[in-house]
Design a protein around this motif. Structure first.
Motif, short mmCIF file in Angstrom:
data_model
loop_
_atom_site.label_atom_id
_atom_site.label_comp_id
_atom_site.label_asym_id
_atom_site.label_seq_id
_atom_site.Cartn_x
_atom_site.Cartn_y
_atom_site.Cartn_z
N PRO A 189 0.81 -1.24 0.00
CA PRO A 189 0.00 0.00 0.00
C PRO A 189 0.84 1.27 0.00
O PRO A 189 0.44 2.28 -0.59
CB PRO A 189 -0.83 -0.12 1.28
CG PRO A 189 -0.83 -1.58 1.61
CD PRO A 189 0.47 -2.13 1.12
N GLU A 190 2.01 1.22 0.65
CA GLU A 190 2.83 2.42 0.74
C GLU A 190 3.66 2.67 -0.52
O GLU A 190 4.32 3.71 -0.65
CB GLU A 190 3.76 2.34 1.96
CG GLU A 190 4.82 1.22 1.87
CD GLU A 190 4.32 -0.13 2.34
OE1 GLU A 190 5.14 -1.04 2.53
OE2 GLU A 190 3.08 -0.25 2.54
N GLY A 191 3.61 1.73 -1.46
CA GLY A 191 4.38 1.87 -2.69
C GLY A 191 5.78 1.30 -2.53
O GLY A 191 6.23 0.95 -1.44
N SER A 192 6.49 1.18 -3.63
CA SER A 192 7.85 0.66 -3.62
C SER A 192 8.64 1.37 -4.72
O SER A 192 8.16 2.31 -5.36
CB SER A 192 7.85 -0.85 -3.87
OG SER A 192 7.45 -1.13 -5.20
N LYS A 193 9.85 0.88 -4.94
CA LYS A 193 10.70 1.48 -5.97
C LYS A 193 10.05 1.41 -7.35
O LYS A 193 10.26 2.28 -8.19
CB LYS A 193 12.05 0.76 -5.97
CG LYS A 193 13.06 1.32 -6.95
CD LYS A 193 14.38 0.57 -6.85
CE LYS A 193 15.38 1.12 -7.87
NZ LYS A 193 16.68 0.38 -7.82
N TYR A 194 9.24 0.35 -7.58
CA TYR A 194 8.67 0.12 -8.91
C TYR A 194 7.15 0.34 -8.97
O TYR A 194 6.56 0.37 -10.04
CB TYR A 194 8.97 -1.31 -9.37
CG TYR A 194 10.44 -1.63 -9.37
CD1 TYR A 194 11.27 -1.14 -10.36
CD2 TYR A 194 10.99 -2.42 -8.36
CE1 TYR A 194 12.63 -1.43 -10.35
CE2 TYR A 194 12.34 -2.72 -8.36
CZ TYR A 194 13.17 -2.21 -9.35
OH TYR A 194 14.51 -2.50 -9.35
N THR A 195 6.52 0.45 -7.79
CA THR A 195 5.05 0.55 -7.79
C THR A 195 4.60 1.79 -7.01
O THR A 195 5.26 2.21 -6.06
CB THR A 195 4.43 -0.70 -7.13
OG1 THR A 195 4.84 -0.77 -5.75
CG2 THR A 195 4.86 -1.96 -7.87
#
Length: 770
Positions: A423-429
């Motif tokens: 939910p918090e996002g990542s390097k790619y999302t």
């Protein structure tokens, strides 16, 4: 004319001769025709010099009220035999006629000075003929429905010429094009453009031999100089894809190491294919002012040379029948309908037009827009968000340019990419409001290349599926238990899949890719992506789904939808007639039409059905069907479908010149062959359908009796549901149902038998429109 028709005609003639008024009317319909409206008031003012009654063939010379002029053979109110017709705009036809239609050999000339001399069929330039344009262009070769189709030689006014194959008015197949400066190309063409394998030779002796796409080298090819030097490599307008090696010849004084392949593209940019002259009006669009309707004060109706009534039709039988009532006021149209039903052996069912030819067909009532919008609070709202996030990630991910020649490893079922979406996002999302999930792309390179092959723009693809508009969930799952979702623009359909279906698709993916690449006109459903959403947490639920094209997406209203398999068991819609609307999908036993395609399209259709069925049979799949959508082009204000021809008991048109409704929009397409790009096999196809009638005692017959009552339509069709393997479940279903029912009537049969039965049925319900 059969005995029953003759008896009706004789009875009518005997009745109308009893009164002076009827006699006057008979003269206007069956006797010597006077074209001037004033002729009714002044019998002496008649420019018709024919001498005979309508039933006899005779020579006629007619000056028509609108100024048109005809001289030649005449029979039963129509030009028939040799004759000349001159229109007021200067167009002229001299040649053979058959009951009001240009049919046989003739010469058509335009006021511009252009001429066509050759074969005609039903008003069209059709057969072998020579066209000479006003600008000096000439074409000698084969024609189909006003378009160059087959082999032909075209000399352009600028000095270029082309000798080769044509299709629907454009160069397609093998041919040679020579420019006036001496450059020439010999090889394959597609849609009027150099495409495929071929050789281009410049007047200076340089030569390129290899593959082409959209008029430019694309793929493997060799460029050669007269001194023997050559360059071999992979060609592309994209510098990143272009690569190759230069080989100097032994005789060359110095290696041309600085030569750049882009020079070839610059040179070819100046080699334009001459578009040729556009025809202002086609022979099939010319109208004849020689045909009467007795309804509405004997006002003349204009008819095109292919036998079609022009405009202003409110009730079809006002124009189709040459008489309306007998001397005693009996409706002869009703008599004829009853007679037709008797001859067909149809017993009246007063409530169902499927069994009663006397009942007109009606357009189905408009249905609500398909599907329920998935908004916040919907049980699948979070799944939709996951899907849209995943698609945006997959389609938007940067990827190296790939050629259409894929490596075998790209099709490996193990070729998949997992991506975690916290939910918090990542390097790619990106961050999102949904719960954490995992996203899987199956064979991403293959599906990206399929989208490229199907000419799907990545940005449009993402906007359709992942834009601001929500998806729509269809009201109920299909028979398989799968759920269907539609994008807001109706362009794409998303279907949830069973694990077994995913396995079947991955197993056949390489063969599917090669098939759709080899046959651009394939009717097999187009697949754009295969994915899986895995929800994290205690359930670990996996949802697999496929993204595919929506076959019936159109600017036209789809009035009728049919799902056809060629089996009869359970193949009827269970809805009452009152609940059927234009979104209802009908089945085999609901079908009450024969689909009639023009000759060139019908031939291509048969070839493609054979190719597609052979492919599906080889892949051991079955239970697929042909989805057909119909848009009826003529509907009365009361919602009745307006037929374009008269019914006859034999199932053929009562006479070949039976008036047909105007197809101006079709002819406008023919005026500009490039507009044919919007018409493809299975999409936007102008066609006709012929009504069929089922006998109540033979309700399970798959194909009804033909009636000759035809309707102008636009057709859409394609093969769907191709992922059902003939597995143990289907084998058990076949064994069980074979005990209780006729084995030939059930859907679950082995792939070879299924393919044969499907083809046999399709070739019975599709026919060439003659």
């Amino acid at each position: 004319m059969n005995k029953e028709q003759s008896s009706v005609l004789r009875a009518w003639e005997a009745t109308v001769r009893k009164t002076q008024a009827a006699k006057k009317r008979a003269n206007s319909i069956f006797g010597t025709i006077s074209m001037a409206n004033a002729a009714e008031d002044d019998p002496e003012d008649d420019h018709d010099k024919s001498v005979s009654i309508s039933g006899d063939a005779h020579f006629a010379e007619k000056i028509l009220p609108n100024g048109d002029y005809y001289t030649g053979h005449w029979y039963d109110n129509f030009p028939n035999g040799q004759g000349k017709y001159l229109w007021t705009d200067g167009c002229m036809y001299v040649g053979e006629w058959n009951r009001g239609k240009t049919m046989g050999r003739g010469r058509f000339s335009w006021p511009s000075g252009a001429t066509y001399e050759g074969e005609f069929k039903s008003g069209y330039m059709d057969g072998t003929g020579i066209y000479t344009g006003s600008n000096g262009d000439t074409y000698k070769g084969q024609w189909v429905m006003n378009l160059k189709h087959g082999h032909g030689l075209k000399n352009y006014s600028n000095g270029d010429w082309y000798d080769g194959e044509w299709r629907r008015g454009l160069q397609e197949g093998h041919g040679k094009y020579q420019w006036k400066d001496g450059d020439h190309y010999v090889g394959e063409w597609k849609n009027g453009v150099i495409c495929g394998k071929g050789t281009f030779v410049w007047s200076n002796g340089n030569k390129y031999d290899g593959y082409w796409e959209d008029g430019m080298p694309k793929g493997n090819g060799t460029y050669q100089w007269p001194d023997g030097s050559f360059y071999v490599g992979n060609w592309s307008k994209d510098p990143d894809e272009q690569n190759g090696t230069y080989y100097p010849s032994e005789s060359s004084l110095a290696a041309n190491l600085e030569w750049d392949p882009k020079h070839v593209f610059n040179e070819l940019a100046d080699c334009k294919i001459c578009p040729g002259e556009r025809v202002s009006i086609l022979p099939s669009q010319k109208k004849l002012a020689i045909w009467y309707s007795t309804k509405g004060g004997d006002k003349p109706r204009r008819m095109s040379v292919d036998g079609r009534v022009s405009v202003g039709i409110e009730r079809p039988f006002d124009k189709m029948n040459m008489w309306e009532t007998d001397g005693d006021g009996h409706d002869l149209g009703e008599v004829r309908r009853d007679l037709d039903c008797e001859l067909l052996g149809v017993h009246h069912d007063d409530t169902n037009p499927k069994f009663n030819l006397g009942l007109p067909l009606k357009a189905p009532k408009p249905g609500k827009r398909q599907g329920e919008t998935i908004s916040k609070g919907h049980k699948n709202y979070e799944l939709m968000l996951n899907l849209q996030l995943g698609i945006r990630h997959s389609a938007g991910r940067p990827a190296p340019a790939t050629s259409l020649d894929l490596k075998a490893s790209a099709f490996d079922p193990k070729e998949k990419i997992w991506t975690r979406f916290p939910p918090e996002g990542s390097k790619y999302t990106p961050p999102h409001q949904s719960s954490e999930f995992k996203w899987k792309d199956y064979c991403p390179v293959v599906f990206r290349t399929l989208r490229k092959l199907f000419k799907v723009d990545p940005a449009d693809y993402m906007i359709s599926i992942c834009g601001n508009d929500a998806l729509r969930e269809l009201s109920s799952p299909g028979k398989s238990g799968s759920f269907f979702y539609l994008t807001d623009d109706d362009r794409y359909m998303i279907k949830t899949m069973k694990k077994s279906e995913v396995k079947v698709l991955l197993r056949m993916l390489s063969a599917y890719y090669n098939h759709v690449r080899s046959f651009e006109n394939t009717l097999v459903i187009k697949y754009y992506g295969l994915h899986c959403v895995k929800l994290t947490g205690p359930t670990q639920k996996k949802v697999r789904f496929i993204i595919m094209g929506n076959l019936l997406r159109s600017e036209y209203t789809i009035h009728r939808r049919f799902d056809l398999k060629g089996s009869s068991l359970g193949r009827i819609t269970e809805k009452p007639a009152s609940e059927i609307d234009d979104t209802t999908i009908l089945k085999d036993l609901d079908l009450n039409f024969i689909f009639k395609l023009q000759k060139a399209w019908f031939q291509e259709f048969c070839r493609q059905i054979d190719r597609d069925c052979e492919f599906l049979e080889q892949e051991r799949t079955m239970d697929y069907s042909l989805l057909v959508g119909l848009h009826f082009r003529e509907i009365s204000t009361h919602g009745e479908l307006i037929p374009c021809g008269r019914r006859t008991p034999s199932g053929n048109s009562e006479n070949e010149s039976a008036p047909r409704l105007s197809r101006t929009d079709v002819d406008q397409l023919l005026l500009d062959p490039k507009r044919w790009a919007s018409i493809k096999l299975g999409a936007n196809m102008p066609a006709r359908v012929e009504r069929t009638i089922r006998k109540p005692e033979s309700e399970l017959q798959l194909v009804g009796e033909q009636t000759g009552e035809c309707y102008e339509v636009v057709m859409f069709f394609g093969i769907i549901d191709i992922l059902q393997d003939y597995d143990i479940t289907k084998k058990l279903e076949h064994a069980y149902k074979s005990i209780h029912y006729d084995p030939t009537s059930i859907s679950a049969v082995d792939p070879k038998q299924y393919s044969k039965r499907f083809r046999d049925f399709i070739f019975r319900v599709f026919a060439e429109d003659t």
